[in-house]
Design a protein around this motif. Structure first.
Motif, mmCIF file in Angstrom:
data_model
loop_
_atom_site.group_PDB
_atom_site.id
_atom_site.type_symbol
_atom_site.label_atom_id
_atom_site.label_comp_id
_atom_site.label_asym_id
_atom_site.label_seq_id
_atom_site.Cartn_x
_atom_site.Cartn_y
_atom_site.Cartn_z
ATOM 1 N N SER A 27 0.815 -1.211 0.000
ATOM 2 C CA SER A 27 0.000 0.000 0.000
ATOM 3 C C SER A 27 0.853 1.267 0.000
ATOM 4 O O SER A 27 0.322 2.372 -0.064
ATOM 5 C CB SER A 27 -0.932 0.010 1.217
ATOM 6 O OG SER A 27 -0.196 0.154 2.420
ATOM 7 N N GLY A 28 2.188 1.115 0.074
ATOM 8 C CA GLY A 28 3.067 2.270 0.102
ATOM 9 C C GLY A 28 3.381 2.774 1.493
ATOM 10 O O GLY A 28 4.029 3.805 1.650
ATOM 11 N N ARG A 29 2.967 2.041 2.516
ATOM 12 C CA ARG A 29 3.225 2.458 3.895
ATOM 13 C C ARG A 29 4.656 2.091 4.290
ATOM 14 O O ARG A 29 5.082 0.948 4.127
ATOM 15 C CB ARG A 29 2.216 1.805 4.834
ATOM 16 C CG ARG A 29 2.377 2.183 6.291
ATOM 17 C CD ARG A 29 1.176 1.725 7.099
ATOM 18 N NE ARG A 29 -0.021 2.463 6.719
ATOM 19 C CZ ARG A 29 -1.223 2.238 7.243
ATOM 20 N NH1 ARG A 29 -1.384 1.282 8.136
ATOM 21 N NH2 ARG A 29 -2.257 2.946 6.863
ATOM 22 N N ALA A 30 5.400 3.061 4.799
ATOM 23 C CA ALA A 30 6.803 2.853 5.151
ATOM 24 C C ALA A 30 6.923 2.181 6.515
ATOM 25 O O ALA A 30 6.241 2.559 7.466
ATOM 26 C CB ALA A 30 7.538 4.181 5.159
ATOM 27 N N HIS A 31 7.817 1.197 6.599
ATOM 28 C CA HIS A 31 8.073 0.487 7.854
ATOM 29 C C HIS A 31 9.563 0.612 8.167
ATOM 30 O O HIS A 31 10.414 0.265 7.338
ATOM 31 C CB HIS A 31 7.668 -0.983 7.738
ATOM 32 C CG HIS A 31 6.200 -1.174 7.539
ATOM 33 N ND1 HIS A 31 5.324 -1.339 8.577
ATOM 34 C CD2 HIS A 31 5.459 -1.185 6.396
ATOM 35 C CE1 HIS A 31 4.091 -1.473 8.102
ATOM 36 N NE2 HIS A 31 4.144 -1.388 6.782
ATOM 37 N N TYR A 32 9.859 1.075 9.386
ATOM 38 C CA TYR A 32 11.234 1.375 9.785
ATOM 39 C C TYR A 32 11.756 0.364 10.795
ATOM 40 O O TYR A 32 11.014 -0.132 11.653
ATOM 41 C CB TYR A 32 11.312 2.768 10.410
ATOM 42 C CG TYR A 32 11.291 3.877 9.395
ATOM 43 C CD1 TYR A 32 12.477 4.375 8.863
ATOM 44 C CD2 TYR A 32 10.098 4.425 8.957
ATOM 45 C CE1 TYR A 32 12.467 5.401 7.928
ATOM 46 C CE2 TYR A 32 10.077 5.449 8.021
ATOM 47 C CZ TYR A 32 11.265 5.927 7.510
ATOM 48 O OH TYR A 32 11.261 6.936 6.587
ATOM 49 N N ARG A 33 13.079 0.109 10.685
ATOM 50 C CA ARG A 33 13.778 -0.712 11.665
ATOM 51 C C ARG A 33 15.030 0.034 12.097
ATOM 52 O O ARG A 33 15.887 0.364 11.259
ATOM 53 C CB ARG A 33 14.146 -2.085 11.094
ATOM 54 C CG ARG A 33 12.960 -2.912 10.683
ATOM 55 C CD ARG A 33 13.344 -4.355 10.345
ATOM 56 N NE ARG A 33 14.439 -4.439 9.387
ATOM 57 C CZ ARG A 33 14.291 -4.341 8.075
ATOM 58 N NH1 ARG A 33 13.092 -4.130 7.571
ATOM 59 N NH2 ARG A 33 15.337 -4.453 7.269
ATOM 60 N N ARG A 226 5.840 2.957 -13.343
ATOM 61 C CA ARG A 226 4.634 3.481 -12.710
ATOM 62 C C ARG A 226 5.009 4.405 -11.557
ATOM 63 O O ARG A 226 6.045 4.227 -10.926
ATOM 64 C CB ARG A 226 3.758 2.345 -12.186
ATOM 65 C CG ARG A 226 4.396 1.533 -11.069
ATOM 66 C CD ARG A 226 3.466 0.430 -10.588
ATOM 67 N NE ARG A 226 4.050 -0.354 -9.511
ATOM 68 C CZ ARG A 226 3.910 -0.063 -8.224
ATOM 69 N NH1 ARG A 226 3.206 1.011 -7.862
ATOM 70 N NH2 ARG A 226 4.458 -0.831 -7.286
ATOM 71 N N PRO A 227 4.166 5.400 -11.287
ATOM 72 C CA PRO A 227 4.447 6.280 -10.152
ATOM 73 C C PRO A 227 4.191 5.571 -8.832
ATOM 74 O O PRO A 227 3.273 4.745 -8.721
ATOM 75 C CB PRO A 227 3.471 7.449 -10.357
ATOM 76 C CG PRO A 227 2.382 6.901 -11.208
ATOM 77 C CD PRO A 227 2.990 5.818 -12.057
ATOM 78 N N PHE A 228 4.994 5.873 -7.838
ATOM 79 C CA PHE A 228 4.848 5.331 -6.490
ATOM 80 C C PHE A 228 4.353 6.435 -5.562
ATOM 81 O O PHE A 228 4.656 7.610 -5.753
ATOM 82 C CB PHE A 228 6.185 4.810 -5.963
ATOM 83 C CG PHE A 228 6.614 3.494 -6.539
ATOM 84 C CD1 PHE A 228 6.526 2.326 -5.792
ATOM 85 C CD2 PHE A 228 7.116 3.422 -7.839
ATOM 86 C CE1 PHE A 228 6.941 1.114 -6.318
ATOM 87 C CE2 PHE A 228 7.524 2.206 -8.377
ATOM 88 C CZ PHE A 228 7.433 1.054 -7.614
ATOM 89 N N ALA A 229 3.608 6.031 -4.545
ATOM 90 C CA ALA A 229 3.173 6.959 -3.491
ATOM 91 C C ALA A 229 3.450 6.300 -2.151
ATOM 92 O O ALA A 229 3.256 5.087 -1.983
ATOM 93 C CB ALA A 229 1.688 7.293 -3.630
ATOM 94 N N PHE A 230 3.917 7.102 -1.186
ATOM 95 C CA PHE A 230 4.334 6.571 0.105
ATOM 96 C C PHE A 230 3.661 7.325 1.253
ATOM 97 O O PHE A 230 3.354 8.514 1.155
ATOM 98 C CB PHE A 230 5.856 6.673 0.265
ATOM 99 C CG PHE A 230 6.614 6.026 -0.855
ATOM 100 C CD1 PHE A 230 6.701 4.644 -0.942
ATOM 101 C CD2 PHE A 230 7.209 6.793 -1.843
ATOM 102 C CE1 PHE A 230 7.382 4.036 -1.993
ATOM 103 C CE2 PHE A 230 7.901 6.201 -2.890
ATOM 104 C CZ PHE A 230 7.981 4.818 -2.966
ATOM 105 N N GLU A 231 3.464 6.592 2.340
ATOM 106 C CA GLU A 231 2.878 7.140 3.560
ATOM 107 C C GLU A 231 3.816 6.801 4.716
ATOM 108 O O GLU A 231 4.276 5.656 4.837
ATOM 109 C CB GLU A 231 1.500 6.507 3.801
ATOM 110 C CG GLU A 231 0.789 6.992 5.048
ATOM 111 C CD GLU A 231 -0.521 6.252 5.253
ATOM 112 O OE1 GLU A 231 -1.213 6.531 6.257
ATOM 113 O OE2 GLU A 231 -0.850 5.383 4.426
ATOM 114 N N TYR A 232 4.105 7.769 5.552
ATOM 115 C CA TYR A 232 5.073 7.594 6.632
ATOM 116 C C TYR A 232 4.373 7.530 7.979
ATOM 117 O O TYR A 232 3.330 8.161 8.188
ATOM 118 C CB TYR A 232 6.093 8.741 6.610
ATOM 119 C CG TYR A 232 6.945 8.694 5.370
ATOM 120 C CD1 TYR A 232 8.130 7.957 5.339
ATOM 121 C CD2 TYR A 232 6.548 9.345 4.205
ATOM 122 C CE1 TYR A 232 8.901 7.883 4.183
ATOM 123 C CE2 TYR A 232 7.305 9.271 3.047
ATOM 124 C CZ TYR A 232 8.483 8.534 3.041
ATOM 125 O OH TYR A 232 9.239 8.444 1.896
#
Length: 299
Positions: A27-33, A226-232
């Motif tokens: 879904s473009g949701r960013a996950h951090y470690r 394709r274009p990407f979209a991200f959510e932080y």
């Protein structure tokens, strides 16, 4: 060193800091470690927790591992900073590559890294910009920049060629991100496909000249990109960005409100973890019993 307690919703880590790992789900949701002392800690679930951060005073070169009194180029000792090709000025300005002059610091490394396919892209972190990266580095490059949108537009045969293409595009669009604006939340959405076509039209003569200079097939459109979209991950974005500095402050503490790019956004200010790569760090997270990790939604 890592210790944690699920009952108390606490985590404590200590060791040498390396940049955060980040990836996006479908879904473009960013996950951090968080990566500290060879250990990793998923950070998204710690939104809202109290974070305490302090430097131990030790700094280690991320390349050779030796102790250094000062970090150069965000993670290197003086010797490595002035001897590694990856730290040379041509990494920032690839069109100034001096390999063919016989002065490359590490010719074999340059042949592997620089003379490989690169991509030219459009991104939107604080406003539309142009950038370059090695093929295969997307979408990670966008996530590390805190971009909310990204689109690969051209593939070239080498980093030097990518630098010339980027320099051409700078006639029409910036290659910079305003990190303060980026940290205030998502920018206004941009139609990157329409922007790409507009830039291709405006720069047609320059692109044709690069084709003639580098040879047929050296600069090719990214067909089907394709274009990407991200959510932080965020509970809230700051109205005013205040940078915190581990070199000047004994410790930094605050409630973790958001994560974007390589920044932790606390209610007491923001800290760029990439800046302190190689530092010995002590970190503590405490969520409180009223809001356990995993129970907070992303905004």
């Amino acid at each position: 060193m890592v210790s944690s307690s699920n009952a108390a919703h606490e985590a404590q880590l200590e060791g040498v800091l390396t940049p955060m790992a980040v990836e996006a789900d479908e879904s473009g949701r960013a996950h951090y470690r968080l990566q500290l002392g060879g250990q990793t800690l998923p950070l998204n679930h710690w939104l809202g927790a109290t974070l305490s951060l302090s430097a131990t005073g030790d700094i280690q070169c991320l390349n050779c591992g030796t102790a250094t009194l000062e970090s150069f180029g965000r993670g290197y000792c003086r010797r490595c900073f002035f001897s590694l090709a990856r730290c040379d000025f041509c990494m920032v300005s690839p069109e100034r590559c001096h390999y063919f002059e016989g002065t490359c610091r590490e010719p074999q490394w340059g042949e592997r890294f620089c003379f490989s396919p690169h991509l030219v892209y459009l991104a939107n972190a604080s406003a539309p910009k142009v950038g370059i990266t090695r093929a295969g580095n997307l979408p990670g490059r966008w996530l590390n920049q805190g971009a909310s949108q990204g689109l690969a537009i051209l593939e070239v045969a080498s980093r030097r060629q990518a630098g010339f293409v980027e320099a051409l595009f700078r006639e029409q669009i910036s290659d910079r991100t305003s990190w303060q604006r980026m940290l205030k939340g998502p920018p206004a959405p941009v139609d990157l496909v329409a922007l790409r076509e507009c830039l291709f039209e405006r720069l047609a003569a320059g692109l044709e000249a690069l084709h003639q200079h580098f040879g047929a097939g050296s600069v090719t459109p990214c067909a089907g990109a394709r274009p990407f979209a991200f959510e932080y991950p965020a509970l809230a974005w700051p109205e005013r960005v205040r940078a915190r500095n581990l070199d000047r402050e004994a410790s930094i503490e605050g409630r973790l409100m958001a994560i974007k790019g390589q920044y932790l956004l606390l209610d007491s200010g923001v800290i760029n973890l990439r800046k302190y790569a190689g530092y010995g760090i002590r970190l503590r997270l405490a969520s409180g019993a009223e809001a356990a990790p995993g129970q907070r939604a992303l905004l």
